[in-house]
Design an enzyme around this catalytic site. Structure first.
Site, PDB file in Angstrom:
ATOM      1  N   ASN A   1     -59.845  17.552 -20.288  1.00  0.00           N
ATOM      2  CA  ASN A   1     -59.138  16.592 -19.411  1.00  0.00           C
ATOM      3  C   ASN A   1     -59.301  15.102 -20.186  1.00  0.00           C
ATOM      4  O   ASN A   1     -60.477  14.657 -19.632  1.00  0.00           O
ATOM      5  CB  ASN A   1     -59.546  16.703 -18.053  1.00  0.00           C
ATOM      6  CG  ASN A   1     -58.500  15.693 -17.107  1.00  0.00           C
ATOM      7  OD1 ASN A   1     -57.881  14.898 -17.625  1.00  0.00           O
ATOM      8  ND2 ASN A   1     -58.553  15.741 -15.804  1.00  0.00           N
TER       9      ASN A   1
ATOM     10  N   ARG B   1     -55.215  19.005 -20.201  1.00  0.00           N
ATOM     11  CA  ARG B   1     -54.420  18.791 -19.175  1.00  0.00           C
ATOM     12  C   ARG B   1     -53.393  17.848 -19.600  1.00  0.00           C
ATOM     13  O   ARG B   1     -53.734  16.819 -20.764  1.00  0.00           O
ATOM     14  CB  ARG B   1     -55.056  17.954 -17.970  1.00  0.00           C
ATOM     15  CG  ARG B   1     -54.175  17.385 -17.050  1.00  0.00           C
ATOM     16  CD  ARG B   1     -55.365  16.441 -16.383  1.00  0.00           C
ATOM     17  NE  ARG B   1     -54.542  15.528 -15.378  1.00  0.00           N
ATOM     18  CZ  ARG B   1     -54.571  14.413 -15.317  1.00  0.00           C
ATOM     19  NH1 ARG B   1     -55.377  13.602 -16.068  1.00  0.00           N
ATOM     20  NH2 ARG B   1     -53.534  13.822 -14.308  1.00  0.00           N
TER      21      ARG B   1
ATOM     22  N   HIS C   1     -49.810  15.477 -10.159  1.00  0.00           N
ATOM     23  CA  HIS C   1     -50.888  16.507  -9.157  1.00  0.00           C
ATOM     24  C   HIS C   1     -50.288  17.891  -9.492  1.00  0.00           C
ATOM     25  O   HIS C   1     -50.953  18.542  -8.599  1.00  0.00           O
ATOM     26  CB  HIS C   1     -51.147  15.876  -8.041  1.00  0.00           C
ATOM     27  CG  HIS C   1     -51.835  14.594  -7.733  1.00  0.00           C
ATOM     28  ND1 HIS C   1     -51.374  13.871  -6.930  1.00  0.00           N
ATOM     29  CD2 HIS C   1     -52.661  13.806  -8.483  1.00  0.00           C
ATOM     30  CE1 HIS C   1     -52.149  12.522  -6.938  1.00  0.00           C
ATOM     31  NE2 HIS C   1     -52.772  12.590  -8.215  1.00  0.00           N
TER      32      HIS C   1
ATOM     33  N   ARG D   1     -52.762   2.006  -4.794  1.00  0.00           N
ATOM     34  CA  ARG D   1     -51.425   1.898  -4.729  1.00  0.00           C
ATOM     35  C   ARG D   1     -50.673   1.922  -3.752  1.00  0.00           C
ATOM     36  O   ARG D   1     -51.160   2.517  -2.677  1.00  0.00           O
ATOM     37  CB  ARG D   1     -50.727   3.265  -5.833  1.00  0.00           C
ATOM     38  CG  ARG D   1     -51.178   3.271  -7.262  1.00  0.00           C
ATOM     39  CD  ARG D   1     -50.631   4.654  -7.929  1.00  0.00           C
ATOM     40  NE  ARG D   1     -51.668   5.141  -8.881  1.00  0.00           N
ATOM     41  CZ  ARG D   1     -52.049   6.423  -8.989  1.00  0.00           C
ATOM     42  NH1 ARG D   1     -51.430   7.246  -8.621  1.00  0.00           N
ATOM     43  NH2 ARG D   1     -52.728   6.867  -9.902  1.00  0.00           N
TER      44      ARG D   1
ATOM     45  N   GLU E   1     -58.508  22.017 -10.624  1.00  0.00           N
ATOM     46  CA  GLU E   1     -57.467  21.824 -11.814  1.00  0.00           C
ATOM     47  C   GLU E   1     -58.071  22.631 -13.127  1.00  0.00           C
ATOM     48  O   GLU E   1     -57.237  23.007 -14.040  1.00  0.00           O
ATOM     49  CB  GLU E   1     -57.193  20.400 -12.036  1.00  0.00           C
ATOM     50  CG  GLU E   1     -56.261  19.919 -10.705  1.00  0.00           C
ATOM     51  CD  GLU E   1     -56.178  18.528 -10.734  1.00  0.00           C
ATOM     52  OE1 GLU E   1     -57.230  17.799 -10.077  1.00  0.00           O
ATOM     53  OE2 GLU E   1     -55.296  17.630 -11.333  1.00  0.00           O
TER      54      GLU E   1
END
Ligand code: AMP
Length: 399
Positions: A7, A89, A178, A239, A384
């Site tokens: 990743n 990823r 995601h 955010r 993940e």
């Protein structure tokens, strides 16, 4: 059989080694502050052994070479040829990649060309694929796309209600994010529910520093809260999530800001939990301050939970059936009992009955609803990296 998942970000790289198909994690590690003289290389392996060193790691080539060298030196692998596949990823597969894929030159080129949709990520990820391909030319590489789980959204759910020419000409649509996490917890929830995934209906809540909610019907995502970029949807650490776009020119005028990018930066980096609380983007700090009576922190908690509740409610309606379960995952979803309680209590009138005692658990897979709850509620820690290793194993077996 060993597989590595990678990743890569702009200044860090996380890796894990899995023994497949047993899904046993053999080692994991990361390089932090990549590209600097004081990068930090860390690894955990053989159960509990740790390695950590601060050193200059200036280039991506140096980073990849160092990982492979240390895998051997630390005796994590005997021979590098023992690694049978490397999964990466990739943030954006755009509309091109609907599932994970083996990497060849053409795939690499397409991933690079999608960089416009993920400027901070795709190019770096493609670069690392290239580097690992050069270092281990015999080892197949697999790209696992963060948004491929959302490739089955219908146009009615992925298009914005604007002139269709913007989609036709520029690909402006909802892409989601995601996806690997939502896909992992969907698979795991189906196992826990003992239902075939194709008959499983869920609302999955990935609540980390970035956060998104997905509606899963018959095992597939039909809608998700993130949009064209990861700025959309629920409130996050820094955010804003969804806002009325008209506030942007108004903010520019009032603050005498010339460049719209500055407002986008504020919405990405200085909003959410941080902006509302004025304290921190970390939910732990917000919870502590709120408990000590800080009103802005309390407001941040409330807004965070309210926005989740609104999305869950709308996805519940959109599913058209009662979901089998709500699934909480990622840093906040797995660890923050408070937000889970706030959300579930707000949904009590829909039959959600939280087991308040079970909800006190942190970071563990667990059913946290009462036996008579209309809908089950689970905590499922996301993984993940394992999902990437699974895809890599499966694709390289077919190869
Ligand atoms: P992630 O992006 O999934 O790694 O999640 C990171 C975020 O999880 C942090 O920014 C924190 O806000 C949150 N988090 C981690 N541990 C806890 C905890 N024990 N309680 C509440 N929030 C937590």
């Amino acid at each position: 059989m060993l597989f590595m998942s990678v990743n890569a970000g702009s200044s860090s790289l996380k890796w894990q080694i899995y023994d497949m198909p047993q899904e046993k994690q053999v080692a994991k590690g990361m390089i932090d502050r990549l590209g600097t003289k004081d990068a930090v290389f860390s690894a955990t392996y053989n159960g509990q052994e740790h390695f950590k060193k601060t050193e200059a790691i200036l280039t991506k080539e140096a980073a990849a070479t160092l990982i492979l060298t240390r895998l051997k030196n630390l005796k994590i692998v005997k021979h590098l040829e023992d690694i049978k596949g490397i999964g990466h990823r990739v943030v954006s597969g755009g509309e091109i990649f609907h599932e994970s894929t083996l990497v060849d030159d053409q795939v690499l080129l397409k991933i690079e060309n999608l960089a416009e949709l993920a400027p901070l990520h795709n190019r770096v990820e493609a670069y690392f694929m290239n580097v690992f391909q050069k270092l281990l030319p015999e080892v197949p590489q697999v790209a696992v796309f963060d948004n491929s789980f959302f490739s089955h959204l219908s146009p009615a759910n992925y298009l914005y209600p604007i002139d269709k020419k913007y989609y036709d000409n520029y690909g402006i649509r909802k892409y989601g994010a995601h996806g690997t996490s939502h896909r992992y917890v969907t698979q795991r929830a189906a196992e826990l529910l003992q239902k075939p995934q194709a008959q499983t209906n869920l609302i999955t809540l990935h609540l980390g520093s970035g956060a998104s909610i997905s509606a899963i019907k018959n095992g597939q995502a039909i809608d998700t809260s993130m949009g064209f970029t990861p700025l959309a949807g629920i409130m996050m650490g820094t955010r804003s999530g969804d806002v009325d776009p008209s506030i942007i020119p108004y903010m520019m005028e009032k603050e005498q800001i010339k460049d719209v990018k500055e407002i986008i930066r504020v919405l990405n980096k200085e909003s959410g939990l941080l902006g509302v609380s004025g304290i921190s983007n970390d939910k732990r700090d917000i919870d502590d301050a709120a408990a000590a009576g800080d009103q802005r922190a309390q407001l941040a908690q409330q807004m965070f939970a309210n926005r989740i509740v609104k999305y869950v409610g709308s996805y519940w309606a959109l599913l058209g059936v009662q979901p089998d379960a709500l699934v909480f995952t990622a840093g906040i979803g797995e660890n923050d009992a408070l937000v889970r309680a706030d959300v579930c209590h707000a949904l009590r009138h829909l039959g959600v009955q939280l087991d308040d005692q079970a909800n006190q658990v942190r970071g563990q897979e667990r059913l946290i609803s009462q036996p008579d709850s209309a809908v089950k509620v689970y905590i499922i820690p996301t993984n993940e990296e394992l999902m990437i290793a699974r895809d890599t194993y499966q694709l390289t077996q077919k190869h």
